[in-house]
Scaffold this active site. Structure first.
Site, PDB file in Angstrom:
ATOM      1  N   ASP A  10     -15.890  61.251 -18.091  1.00 20.30           N
ATOM      2  CA  ASP A  10     -17.036  60.450 -17.662  1.00 20.30           C
ATOM      3  C   ASP A  10     -18.291  61.152 -18.193  1.00 20.30           C
ATOM      4  OD1 ASP A  10     -18.619  58.586 -16.070  1.00 20.30           O
ATOM      5  OD2 ASP A  10     -18.934  60.271 -14.708  1.00 20.30           O
ATOM      6  N   ASP A  12     -22.182  60.500 -17.027  1.00 25.33           N
ATOM      7  CA  ASP A  12     -23.228  60.804 -16.042  1.00 25.33           C
ATOM      8  C   ASP A  12     -22.636  61.576 -14.867  1.00 25.33           C
ATOM      9  OD1 ASP A  12     -25.334  59.391 -17.408  1.00 25.33           O
ATOM     10  OD2 ASP A  12     -24.404  57.524 -16.748  1.00 25.33           O
TER      11      ASP A  12
HETATM   12 MG    MG Z   1     -20.296  59.769 -13.203  1.00 22.73          MG
END
Ligand code: MG
Length: 264
Positions: A10, A12
């Protein structure tokens, strides 16, 4: 060759501290909205419970639903505003882009070390993000050249791939890398993202606790949870979980999959 051959990150909150920035932008959007609409005040728990990790418009709709409000979906081309789900999402995006431009982005050093380690060990790597800002964030953080595969909100919208907590974006990344999901690792900081990894039956799901809470990530189906990826090294690819300190708990591999509640 290690038994786990791909690591799907992932973005962010995992590679870059942009989850915090998104959290602030959502607060700026919804705090005044709640006051204006006489709804229960917005709290950061709302971010973790209803928004974090999801595609932007889905986060808007799910938060509004938590306050008993349902707006027309609108269109992604709607100008920033408050009349539709898309307009609200675009208003939040405006804030985020201003902050990116003003402040720049430094990746988490521990995440870069972990990326270095698994890459050196021969693992293929990809970024899987719900965000449509992912290319800009990766470039600003100096990481764009480290990933040959990016499945982000733009790819998902273009190809009609379901967003997190559905596993489909992670599955697509593994397919592009040519690695079975059972041999791929998902690295996530959001409950919705961990649920995606669990629903896709990936070989290992690592939760990174940036404030969501270790218990929430384990409940969502993480195999292990760390506070920072710098606690891990390439031995995770062979089932060695944590080098040195770390707060691995609960369900290790040896405990098996167990049965999760309704995740997604
Ligand atoms: Mg995230």
């Amino acid at each position: 060759m290690p038994s786990l051959r791909a690591v799907l990150f992932d973005l962010d909150g995992v590679l870059t501290p942009t989850a915090e920035l998104h959290m602030h932008a959502w607060r700026d959007l919804f705090s005044p909205w709640c006051v204006a609409h006489g709804a229960a005040p917005y709290a950061d728990a709302d971010y973790f419970d209803h928004i974090d990790g999801k595609p932007r418009y889905a986060g808007v709709a799910d938060f509004l639903a938590s306050r008993g409000t349902h707006l027309p979906w609108g269109d992604p081309a709607d100008p920033p505003g408050e009349d539709t789900v898309c307009a609200l999402g675009n208003k939040k995006d405006q804030v985020v882009n201003r902050i990116f431009a003003e402040e720049g982005i430094e990746p988490y050093p521990g995440s870069v070390r972990f990326l270095d380690a698994v890459t050196a060990a021969g693992a293929a790597v990809a970024v899987v993000s719900s965000s449509k800002n992912a290319p800009g964030v990766l470039a600003a953080a100096g990481l764009a050249h480290r990933f040959e595969v990016l499945v982000d909100g733009n790819v998902a919208a273009r190809d009609g791939i379901a967003g997190k907590p559905a596993p489909d974006t992670y599955v697509r990344a593994a397919e592009i890398l040519g690695v079975p999901v059972s041999r791929s690792v998902v690295v996530e900081d959001a409950v919705s993202g961990v649920q995606a990894g669990r629903a896709g039956d990936f070989g290992l799901v690592i939760g990174v606790d940036r404030g969501t809470g270790e218990g929430s990530l384990l409940d969502a189906g993480a195999d292990l949870v760390v506070g920072d990826l710098g606690e891990l090294d390439a031995s995770v690819l062979d089932g060695g979980h944590v080098s040195g300190r770390g707060h691995q708990t609960g369900r290790g591999h040896q405990t098996g999959r167990g049965h999760q509640g309704e995740g997604a």
